[in-house]
Design an enzyme around this catalytic site. Structure first.
Site, PDB file in Angstrom:
ATOM      1  N   THR A 157      22.905 -48.435  -8.464  1.00 47.43           N
ATOM      2  CA  THR A 157      21.748 -48.323  -9.062  1.00 47.43           C
ATOM      3  C   THR A 157      21.698 -47.276 -10.358  1.00 47.43           C
ATOM      4  OG1 THR A 157      20.548 -48.271  -7.100  1.00 47.43           O
ATOM      5  CG2 THR A 157      19.249 -46.948  -8.689  1.00 47.43           C
ATOM      6  N   SER A 177      29.520 -51.316  -6.697  1.00 49.02           N
ATOM      7  CA  SER A 177      29.188 -50.431  -5.793  1.00 49.02           C
ATOM      8  C   SER A 177      30.010 -50.394  -4.572  1.00 49.02           C
ATOM      9  CB  SER A 177      27.740 -50.824  -5.219  1.00 49.02           C
ATOM     10  OG  SER A 177      27.420 -49.747  -4.477  1.00 49.02           O
ATOM     11  N   HIS A 185      30.137 -49.522  -1.400  1.00 49.06           N
ATOM     12  CA  HIS A 185      29.662 -49.920  -0.005  1.00 49.06           C
ATOM     13  C   HIS A 185      29.056 -51.100   0.272  1.00 49.06           C
ATOM     14  CE1 HIS A 185      24.769 -50.284  -0.217  1.00 49.06           C
ATOM     15  NE2 HIS A 185      25.293 -49.677  -1.549  1.00 49.06           N
ATOM     16  N   THR A 238      29.915 -32.652 -11.455  1.00 46.04           N
ATOM     17  CA  THR A 238      31.001 -32.609 -10.551  1.00 46.04           C
ATOM     18  C   THR A 238      31.426 -33.717  -9.942  1.00 46.04           C
ATOM     19  OG1 THR A 238      31.076 -30.174 -10.402  1.00 46.04           O
ATOM     20  CG2 THR A 238      32.596 -31.266  -8.943  1.00 46.04           C
ATOM     21  N   CYS A 247      15.056 -51.685   0.940  1.00 42.80           N
ATOM     22  CA  CYS A 247      14.853 -50.408  -0.171  1.00 42.80           C
ATOM     23  C   CYS A 247      14.560 -48.997   0.882  1.00 42.80           C
ATOM     24  CB  CYS A 247      14.007 -50.710  -0.955  1.00 42.80           C
ATOM     25  SG  CYS A 247      12.213 -50.673  -0.962  1.00 42.80           S
TER      26      CYS A 247
END
Ligand code: PLP
Length: 363
Positions: A73, A188, A190, A226, A308
């Site tokens: 995202t 991404s 995952h 960070t 979502c």
């Protein structure tokens, strides 16, 4: 009695790979802030840069072209943020994380098979002021493969930058930034056995990327904050075993088993060049919300559109863009991973029959 969980929602997320878990465990004892000059900081920075190098090699780029983000995202947002809103274009079947940035008038149509309509795209892009065109490599709802290389060529010919959301294609096909013809590419962790909440934007060499955030100098000022050290290590660990996801032949019998049972006419984008591990299938006359509840009672995890945050169904826009109208509410998505067996699919199909029969009996 609780039923054994049957997970058929790999397009939503995947189980953590042992290699990712082990890499993250190594990170728990890394004390330093990667920006600190002292040895503890340097050790953390070196660990991050080792993953950066692995990712750079994966995409055929240099390390400076890899920017870690909090996931797909954010990487999408970072790419789209590079041009003014009215100059952003995207296929109508992009993930919401892209579409939300693009004015409706700039959504590019798809064919009834859920593939970008290149002619319509060219007509629109040739008339527009140079901007940015976003096209996904694999559609998350239907599994239809998108013509990224062809679209990138025509977009570039009209002076547009090209962004490819490759979240669903990561690990499934080779993704070389230059070969795709893209300026930006989103991935991404995952979806390939890595942890949730970490991803990357791959950027064309030398592009003066404008950061979304302000503050620190991390990621060469392009993504201050960070770094998510544990997440980045997990992404690196998942990358070590990414080939588990890339063997499409393992998914073909599973796809065929489903199609033979539900009928080709009930499969969205069946005529498209496709990724066999994602199937969008219709149970005529039965709303997908009801189907999801019934499958869940049987311990089976499938989805409707994309998951979502609110748990509501998003992603019907894909089927609507393909012309399914109200019928789009009768589709569910099943998606497979390396752990999925034909026995699992048989259990899913038995539950499918049960739901259909009980609806018929109630009618
Ligand atoms: N793009 C596509 C095509 C996706 O399928 C997803 C997630 O489902 C995303 C972007 C968002 O990625 P993330 O969950 O890492 O924010």
């Amino acid at each position: 009695m609780t039923k054994d969980l049957l997970y058929l929602d790999y397009a939503a997320t995947t189980p953590l790979a042992p290699s990712a878990r082990a890499a993250m465990e190594r990170g728990f004892d890394m004390l330093g802030n990667p920006s600190s000059i002292h040895r503890a900081g340097r050790a953390a920075r070196d660990a991050i840069n080792a993953v950066r190098l692995d990712l750079a090699n994966h995409f055929g780029v240099t390390q400076g072209q890899v920017i870690f983000t909090s996931g797909g995202t954010e990487a999408n947002a970072l790419a789209l943020h590079q041009v003014q809103q009215e100059r952003r274009f995207a296929s109508a079947i992009e993930h919401e994380a892209v579409l939300a940035w693009v004015p409706e008038a700039n959504h590019l149509p798809v064919t009834p098979n859920g593939v970008l309509d290149l002619e319509a795209a060219e007509a629109k892009l040739s008339e527009a002021e140079p901007g940015l065109v976003s096209l996904m490599a694999a559609n998350n709802a239907t599994g239809a493969r998108q013509p990224v290389e062809a679209a990138a060529k025509l977009a570039a010919a009209h002076g547009h930058l090209v962004h490819c959301d490759a979240v669903q294609a990561f690990g499934k096909i080779p993704l070389d930034l230059a070969a795709l013809g893209a300026d930006f590419l989103t991935v991404s962790a995952h979806k390939i056995g890595g942890p949730k909440g970490i991803g990357a934007l791959i950027v064309k060499d030398g592009f003066p990327l404008q950061s979304l955030l302000r503050g620190g100098g991390q990621e060469r000022r392009r993504r201050p904050g960070t770094e998510n050290l544990i997440g980045i290590l997990g992404l690196g660990g998942a990358l070590e075993t990414i080939e588990r996801y890339g063997d499409m032949a393992q998914f073909l019998p599973l796809m065929e088993q489903v199609i033979a049972h539900v009928g080709l006419q009930n499969v969205a984008a069946y005529g498209a060049e496709r990724f066999p591990h994602i199937l969008s299938i219709q149970m005529p006359g039965i709303k997908n919300q009801l189907q999801l509840m019934r499958f869940d009672l049987d311990g089976i995890c499938v989805s409707a559109g994309s998951a979502c945050s609110s748990g509501k169904v998003a992603g019907n826009h894909v089927l609507e863009a393909m012309g399914y109208g109200d019928r789009s509410e009768e589709f569910i998505r099943v998606s497979f991973g390396p752990e999925t067996t034909q026995g699992d699919v048989a259990r899913f199909l038995a539950a499918w029959d049960k739901i259909q029969n009980s609806a018929k009996a109630a009618a």
